[in-house]
Scaffold this active site. Structure first.
Site, PDB file in Angstrom:
ATOM      1  N   ARG A 131       0.848  -1.198   0.000  1.00 38.06           N
ATOM      2  CA  ARG A 131       0.000   0.000   0.000  1.00 38.06           C
ATOM      3  C   ARG A 131       0.884   1.248   0.000  1.00 38.06           C
ATOM      4  O   ARG A 131       0.609   2.211  -0.698  1.00 38.06           O
ATOM      5  CB  ARG A 131      -0.975   0.013   1.188  1.00 38.06           C
ATOM      6  CG  ARG A 131      -1.751   1.323   1.294  1.00 38.06           C
ATOM      7  CD  ARG A 131      -3.066   1.271   2.080  1.00 38.06           C
ATOM      8  NE  ARG A 131      -3.082   0.357   3.192  1.00 38.06           N
ATOM      9  CZ  ARG A 131      -2.442   0.532   4.353  1.00 38.06           C
ATOM     10  NH1 ARG A 131      -1.721   1.615   4.570  1.00 38.06           N
ATOM     11  NH2 ARG A 131      -2.528  -0.381   5.300  1.00 38.06           N
ATOM     12  N   TYR A 144     -15.918  16.757 -16.004  1.00 41.19           N
ATOM     13  CA  TYR A 144     -16.249  15.339 -16.001  1.00 41.19           C
ATOM     14  C   TYR A 144     -17.335  15.040 -14.964  1.00 41.19           C
ATOM     15  O   TYR A 144     -17.241  15.496 -13.824  1.00 41.19           O
ATOM     16  CB  TYR A 144     -14.971  14.539 -15.699  1.00 41.19           C
ATOM     17  CG  TYR A 144     -15.182  13.057 -15.686  1.00 41.19           C
ATOM     18  CD1 TYR A 144     -15.418  12.360 -16.868  1.00 41.19           C
ATOM     19  CD2 TYR A 144     -15.167  12.349 -14.491  1.00 41.19           C
ATOM     20  CE1 TYR A 144     -15.624  10.995 -16.852  1.00 41.19           C
ATOM     21  CE2 TYR A 144     -15.371  10.980 -14.478  1.00 41.19           C
ATOM     22  CZ  TYR A 144     -15.601  10.308 -15.654  1.00 41.19           C
ATOM     23  OH  TYR A 144     -15.806   8.960 -15.644  1.00 41.19           O
ATOM     24  N   ASP A 166      -6.806  19.045 -14.436  1.00 42.59           N
ATOM     25  CA  ASP A 166      -7.123  17.713 -14.946  1.00 42.59           C
ATOM     26  C   ASP A 166      -6.672  17.693 -16.408  1.00 42.59           C
ATOM     27  O   ASP A 166      -7.297  18.303 -17.270  1.00 42.59           O
ATOM     28  CB  ASP A 166      -8.632  17.454 -14.814  1.00 42.59           C
ATOM     29  CG  ASP A 166      -9.039  16.057 -15.286  1.00 42.59           C
ATOM     30  OD1 ASP A 166      -8.295  15.456 -16.090  1.00 42.59           O
ATOM     31  OD2 ASP A 166     -10.114  15.575 -14.865  1.00 42.59           O
ATOM     32  N   LYS A 193      -7.513   6.609 -19.574  1.00 43.83           N
ATOM     33  CA  LYS A 193      -7.777   7.114 -20.918  1.00 43.83           C
ATOM     34  C   LYS A 193      -6.506   7.039 -21.773  1.00 43.83           C
ATOM     35  O   LYS A 193      -6.053   5.960 -22.059  1.00 43.83           O
ATOM     36  CB  LYS A 193      -8.356   8.528 -20.818  1.00 43.83           C
ATOM     37  CG  LYS A 193      -9.423   8.695 -19.693  1.00 43.83           C
ATOM     38  CD  LYS A 193     -10.682   7.892 -19.924  1.00 43.83           C
ATOM     39  CE  LYS A 193     -11.607   7.814 -18.708  1.00 43.83           C
ATOM     40  NZ  LYS A 193     -12.010   9.072 -18.110  1.00 43.83           N
TER      41      LYS A 193
HETATM   42  C1  LIG Z   1     -12.524   9.508 -16.850  1.00 42.50           C
HETATM   43  C2  LIG Z   1     -12.195  10.840 -16.310  1.00 42.50           C
HETATM   44  C3  LIG Z   1     -12.031  11.050 -14.943  1.00 42.50           C
HETATM   45  C4  LIG Z   1     -12.232   9.949 -13.910  1.00 42.50           C
HETATM   46  O1  LIG Z   1     -11.267   8.938 -14.044  1.00 42.50           O
HETATM   47  P1  LIG Z   1     -11.574   7.384 -13.740  1.00 42.50           P
HETATM   48  O2  LIG Z   1     -10.295   6.727 -14.126  1.00 42.50           O
HETATM   49  O3  LIG Z   1     -12.738   6.975 -14.574  1.00 42.50           O
HETATM   50  O4  LIG Z   1     -11.868   7.290 -12.280  1.00 42.50           O
HETATM   51  C5  LIG Z   1     -11.697  12.335 -14.520  1.00 42.50           C
HETATM   52  N1  LIG Z   1     -11.545  13.348 -15.396  1.00 42.50           N
HETATM   53  C6  LIG Z   1     -11.699  13.173 -16.727  1.00 42.50           C
HETATM   54  C7  LIG Z   1     -11.522  14.331 -17.641  1.00 42.50           C
HETATM   55  C8  LIG Z   1     -12.035  11.926 -17.234  1.00 42.50           C
HETATM   56  O5  LIG Z   1     -12.204  11.767 -18.549  1.00 42.50           O
END
Ligand SMILES: *Cc1c(COP(=O)(O)O)cnc(C)c1O
Length: 381
Positions: A46, A98, A170, A195
């Protein structure tokens, strides 16, 4: 070291015990100690795991950061950043963001007394209007999801620095191939590595990167204490994904441009949202802070009918109707009923997520096949 070299070699070393070129998947929860507290740097997975360490180093390298942290999902990474705050603190966030981020802000953290302001940031000066003595953090997502708005990172940094606020970006949509928020002065960069960084739609993961030692130490402490870490197998997969990030992104951008231009010229298409168009309201800022315009596109159809959107998503053959984005395969989504269903209809429409809005994640297939697919689906309207 330049970017294409960094994605492959940045802060990486061959496995010290065997010379393995790729870090082994250290599928272990614990590590032998010679004497209590005397060990080789790892005591419990962890806190740290060698495969995860290799990935965290790679995250740091590609974002031009000093410190990288990997989590079990993008939302786990967001959870970690917001835990830097305490009850009574306020966050200024972009309103077009998001859906899951909106949900954790409003339905989890709001009940612990953290206050969120959701505002339009297409004009970054607007941030200033919401700053008060409790404001601690500014949350920027650019390009935004799903409207592909562009927020001026440099200007957001200026305002944040003036008021001593933590600026988090982000960077999921842009990836470090297109945009490096830390270089522009942001404090923390966040990714859903699910992604583009993973890039193959086979893993869920999150990342945080920072240059600030004090922030990094607090984030490491929260990561270890809350425990939302990712496993060694997933770490290996994302590390492998990152090694081709630059070639994948190049193709995502090339295909994205072709599809955006095709859609914009189609008589059944109303609006196309893509930052590469000169008509995009913040095209000049996109040109300044991004190296290219990415593979994410949204569009609406003439008449704005829900049933038209459904017909398109149901009849495309190469595009897969699915949540998520950033993989090698082209995906299509209907935000109003999928990714953004957790945002109330009124709020959703205010930010542009109308009934016919369709979001595309353009993959790295042959662009002629993708256009042909749209040609047959749009002919059905
Ligand atoms: C998918 C996404 C998230 C969340 O991420 P997860 O891996 O699905 O928890 C946050 N911000 C953006 C812009 C995203 O596309």
């Amino acid at each position: 070291m330049k970017f294409n070299t960094k994605v492959i070699h940045g802060k990486q070393e061959h496995d010290p015990s065997t010379g393995a070129v790729m870090p082994p998947i250290y599928q272990t929860s614990t590590y032998a100690q010679i004497s209590p507290g005397k060990h080789k740097g790892y005591e419990y997975s962890r806190s740290a795991n060698p495969t995860r360490t290799a990935l965290e180093n790679s995250f740091a390298s590609i974002e031009n950061g000093e410190f990288g942290l990997a989590f079990g999902s993008g939302l786990a990474a967001i959870d970690c950043v917001v835990k830097l705050l305490k009850s009574g603190d306020e966050v200024i966030s972009t309103s077009d963001l998001y859906g899951g981020t909106y949900r954790i802000f409003t339905q989890i953290f709001a009940q612990y007394g953290i206050k969120f302001h959701f505002i339009g940031m297409e004009n970054a000066e607007n941030i200033e209007n919401y700053v008060n003595e409790n404001t601690k953090m500014v949350w920027v997502e650019t390009p935004t999801n799903p409207m592909l708005n562009i927020i001026d990172i440099k200007k957001s940094v200026e305002i944040s620095k003036r008021h001593n606020l933590l600026l988090v970006v982000d960077n999921t949509f842009a990836t470090p191939y297109l945009q490096n928020p830390l270089d522009l002065g942001a404090d923390v960069v966040m990714h859903s590595a699910t992604k583009y960084l993973g890039g193959h739609s086979d893993v869920v993961m999150g990342a945080l990167i920072t240059n600030d030692k004090e922030i990094a130490d607090r984030l490491y402490f929260i990561q270890k204490s809350s425990g939302a870490v990712c496993g060694p197998m997933d770490s290996f997969l994302v590390l492998r994904g990152i090694k081709t990030l630059h070639v994948r992104m190049q193709r995502h951008c090339e295909n994205g441009k072709a599809i955006a231009e095709y859609l914009a010229a189609h008589p059944k298409v109303e609006n196309v949202y893509w930052p590469g168009f000169k008509t995009h309201p913040n095209h000049e800022i996109a040109k300044e802070q991004m190296r290219d315009f990415g593979g994410m596109i949204s569009f609406t159809t003439v008449g704005n009918k829900m049933e038209d959107a459904i017909k398109i998503v149901e009849n495309l053959k190469i595009f897969t109707l699915a949540e998520s984005l950033g993989g090698v395969e082209s995906l299509i989504g209907h935000p109003a009923s999928m990714s953004h269903a957790s945002i109330p209809k009124e709020e959703r429409e205010r930010i542009g997520v109308v009934d016919s809005l369709i979001r595309l994640s353009i993959g790295i297939e042959d662009k002629e096949d993708l256009i042909q697919d749209f040609e047959q689906a749009l002919a059905l309207l």
